[in-house]
Design a protein around this motif. Sequence first.
Motif, mmCIF file in Angstrom:
data_model
loop_
_atom_site.group_PDB
_atom_site.id
_atom_site.type_symbol
_atom_site.label_atom_id
_atom_site.label_comp_id
_atom_site.label_asym_id
_atom_site.label_seq_id
_atom_site.Cartn_x
_atom_site.Cartn_y
_atom_site.Cartn_z
ATOM 1 N N ILE A 39 7.916 -11.053 -2.207
ATOM 2 C CA ILE A 39 7.004 -11.759 -1.322
ATOM 3 C C ILE A 39 5.953 -10.784 -0.793
ATOM 4 C CG2 ILE A 39 6.837 -12.972 0.900
ATOM 5 C CD1 ILE A 39 9.724 -14.014 0.286
ATOM 6 N N CYS A 40 6.373 -9.551 -0.561
ATOM 7 C CA CYS A 40 5.468 -8.541 0.006
ATOM 8 C C CYS A 40 5.201 -7.349 -0.914
ATOM 9 C CB CYS A 40 6.036 -8.010 1.317
ATOM 10 S SG CYS A 40 6.163 -9.264 2.604
ATOM 11 N N HIS A 41 6.085 -7.099 -1.882
ATOM 12 C CA HIS A 41 5.986 -5.913 -2.733
ATOM 13 C C HIS A 41 5.904 -6.300 -4.204
ATOM 14 C CE1 HIS A 41 7.126 -3.093 0.490
ATOM 15 N NE2 HIS A 41 8.026 -3.983 0.858
ATOM 16 N N GLN A 42 5.081 -5.556 -4.950
ATOM 17 C CA GLN A 42 5.058 -5.703 -6.404
ATOM 18 C C GLN A 42 5.680 -4.463 -7.031
ATOM 19 O OE1 GLN A 42 1.174 -6.553 -8.038
ATOM 20 N NE2 GLN A 42 1.189 -8.643 -7.251
ATOM 21 N N ILE A 43 6.162 -4.653 -8.246
ATOM 22 C CA ILE A 43 6.727 -3.547 -9.018
ATOM 23 C C ILE A 43 6.496 -3.857 -10.490
ATOM 24 C CG2 ILE A 43 9.075 -4.496 -9.220
ATOM 25 C CD1 ILE A 43 10.042 -1.542 -8.678
ATOM 26 N N GLY A 44 6.363 -2.814 -11.292
ATOM 27 C CA GLY A 44 6.163 -2.999 -12.722
ATOM 28 C C GLY A 44 4.737 -2.667 -13.128
ATOM 29 N N PRO A 45 4.454 -2.814 -14.418
ATOM 30 C CA PRO A 45 3.107 -2.520 -14.909
ATOM 31 C C PRO A 45 2.057 -3.351 -14.167
ATOM 32 C CG PRO A 45 4.629 -2.876 -16.729
ATOM 33 C CD PRO A 45 5.358 -3.253 -15.471
ATOM 34 N N GLY A 46 1.023 -2.677 -13.739
ATOM 35 C CA GLY A 46 -0.061 -3.362 -13.045
ATOM 36 C C GLY A 46 0.250 -3.738 -11.605
ATOM 37 N N ALA A 47 1.361 -3.253 -11.050
ATOM 38 C CA ALA A 47 1.727 -3.588 -9.668
ATOM 39 C C ALA A 47 0.627 -3.148 -8.716
ATOM 40 C CB ALA A 47 3.043 -2.924 -9.288
ATOM 41 N N LYS A 48 0.389 -3.982 -7.737
ATOM 42 C CA LYS A 48 -0.635 -3.713 -6.735
ATOM 43 C C LYS A 48 -0.002 -3.732 -5.345
ATOM 44 C CE LYS A 48 -4.533 -4.845 -9.409
ATOM 45 N NZ LYS A 48 -4.134 -4.055 -10.510
ATOM 46 N N THR A 49 -0.702 -3.142 -4.420
ATOM 47 C CA THR A 49 -0.296 -3.185 -3.035
ATOM 48 C C THR A 49 -0.628 -4.562 -2.486
ATOM 49 O OG1 THR A 49 -0.561 -0.834 -2.705
ATOM 50 C CG2 THR A 49 -0.820 -2.210 -0.772
ATOM 51 N N LEU A 50 0.344 -5.179 -1.835
ATOM 52 C CA LEU A 50 0.134 -6.487 -1.203
ATOM 53 C C LEU A 50 0.288 -6.281 0.305
ATOM 54 C CD1 LEU A 50 2.246 -8.740 -3.605
ATOM 55 C CD2 LEU A 50 -0.218 -8.456 -3.577
ATOM 56 N N VAL A 51 1.127 -7.084 0.937
ATOM 57 C CA VAL A 51 1.447 -6.890 2.343
ATOM 58 C C VAL A 51 2.158 -5.545 2.506
ATOM 59 C CG1 VAL A 51 2.792 -7.796 4.282
ATOM 60 C CG2 VAL A 51 1.564 -9.358 2.770
ATOM 61 N N GLY A 52 3.006 -5.219 1.537
ATOM 62 C CA GLY A 52 3.693 -3.928 1.498
ATOM 63 C C GLY A 52 3.225 -3.142 0.286
ATOM 64 N N PRO A 53 3.504 -1.852 0.246
ATOM 65 C CA PRO A 53 3.066 -1.026 -0.891
ATOM 66 C C PRO A 53 3.807 -1.383 -2.175
ATOM 67 C CG PRO A 53 4.497 0.233 0.545
ATOM 68 C CD PRO A 53 4.258 -1.081 1.228
ATOM 69 N N GLU A 54 3.172 -1.091 -3.317
ATOM 70 C CA GLU A 54 3.854 -1.287 -4.594
ATOM 71 C C GLU A 54 5.016 -0.302 -4.670
ATOM 72 O OE1 GLU A 54 3.946 0.955 -7.244
ATOM 73 O OE2 GLU A 54 2.498 2.427 -6.569
ATOM 74 N N LEU A 55 6.033 -0.656 -5.442
ATOM 75 C CA LEU A 55 7.278 0.109 -5.413
ATOM 76 C C LEU A 55 7.597 0.871 -6.694
ATOM 77 C CD1 LEU A 55 9.528 -2.385 -3.407
ATOM 78 C CD2 LEU A 55 8.201 -0.432 -2.565
ATOM 79 N N ASN A 56 6.646 1.011 -7.605
ATOM 80 C CA ASN A 56 6.901 1.839 -8.781
ATOM 81 C C ASN A 56 7.170 3.275 -8.342
ATOM 82 O OD1 ASN A 56 6.460 -0.133 -10.836
ATOM 83 N ND2 ASN A 56 4.272 0.019 -10.455
ATOM 84 N N GLY A 57 8.215 3.855 -8.883
ATOM 85 C CA GLY A 57 8.536 5.246 -8.564
ATOM 86 C C GLY A 57 9.029 5.449 -7.139
ATOM 87 N N ILE A 58 9.566 4.423 -6.524
ATOM 88 C CA ILE A 58 10.022 4.530 -5.135
ATOM 89 C C ILE A 58 11.153 5.547 -4.985
ATOM 90 C CG2 ILE A 58 11.600 2.551 -5.295
ATOM 91 C CD1 ILE A 58 9.580 3.427 -2.178
ATOM 92 N N ILE A 59 12.048 5.624 -5.977
ATOM 93 C CA ILE A 59 13.165 6.569 -5.893
ATOM 94 C C ILE A 59 12.602 7.995 -5.946
ATOM 95 C CG2 ILE A 59 15.355 7.339 -6.902
ATOM 96 C CD1 ILE A 59 15.496 4.400 -6.068
ATOM 97 N N GLY A 60 12.828 8.747 -4.894
ATOM 98 C CA GLY A 60 12.347 10.124 -4.836
ATOM 99 C C GLY A 60 10.986 10.282 -4.174
ATOM 100 N N ARG A 61 10.364 9.189 -3.808
ATOM 101 C CA ARG A 61 9.039 9.248 -3.175
ATOM 102 C C ARG A 61 9.191 9.444 -1.670
ATOM 103 N NH1 ARG A 61 5.517 4.282 -4.746
ATOM 104 N NH2 ARG A 61 6.441 3.222 -2.960
ATOM 105 N N THR A 70 -2.696 1.217 3.652
ATOM 106 C CA THR A 70 -3.158 1.638 4.980
ATOM 107 C C THR A 70 -2.419 0.964 6.135
ATOM 108 O OG1 THR A 70 -4.882 -0.040 4.963
ATOM 109 C CG2 THR A 70 -5.471 2.139 4.103
ATOM 110 N N LEU A 71 -1.413 0.156 5.832
ATOM 111 C CA LEU A 71 -0.752 -0.617 6.874
ATOM 112 C C LEU A 71 0.619 -0.075 7.292
ATOM 113 C CD1 LEU A 71 -1.621 -4.201 5.557
ATOM 114 C CD2 LEU A 71 -2.794 -2.880 7.338
ATOM 115 N N TYR A 72 0.896 1.190 6.996
ATOM 116 C CA TYR A 72 2.174 1.754 7.406
ATOM 117 C C TYR A 72 2.291 1.716 8.925
ATOM 118 C CZ TYR A 72 3.076 3.698 2.754
ATOM 119 O OH TYR A 72 3.322 3.859 1.421
ATOM 120 N N SER A 73 3.473 1.367 9.414
ATOM 121 C CA SER A 73 3.726 1.370 10.853
ATOM 122 C C SER A 73 3.801 2.818 11.346
ATOM 123 C CB SER A 73 5.039 0.653 11.157
ATOM 124 O OG SER A 73 6.133 1.396 10.649
#
Length: 133
Positions: A39-61, A70-73
């Motif tokens: 609902i808020c996050h995309q992942i995969g090829p072509g993922a974009k930032t929506l309400v939340g940031p895209e999650l490609n490569g989240i492990i280790g980031r 720009t919307l980090y709390s």
Amino acid sequence: MRKFQLYGLAAVALLALSAPALAEGDATKGKAAFAKCGICHQIGPGAKTLVGPELNGIIGRKAASVADYTLYSAGMKKLGADGWVWTEENIDKWIADPKALIPDSPMALAFTGTPDAGERADIIAYLKTFPAQ
């Protein structure tokens, strides 16, 4: 001295065995469970930032490190500034109960968490299938 070493080894072994381990998840089930995240996050090829940031490569980031998001709390920015990294364990804590980590974050206010440890493990297994692009 030898007795002390044996007690030390026994204590380390006991700690290792008693530490909570993350269950091995099922990425296929995780894809379905990720729908609530999508609902808020995309992942995969072509993922974009929506309400939340895209999650490609989240492990280790590092937390709060997606450059075009720009919307980090304030709380998430502080975690990032403190060097907090999205390990499997930290993702598990976060999606279990975001309010416990950052009570006033937008995600904590909109998402109550995923109490089921198996479902969280499945989501994490799914996230692991998408490295940074």
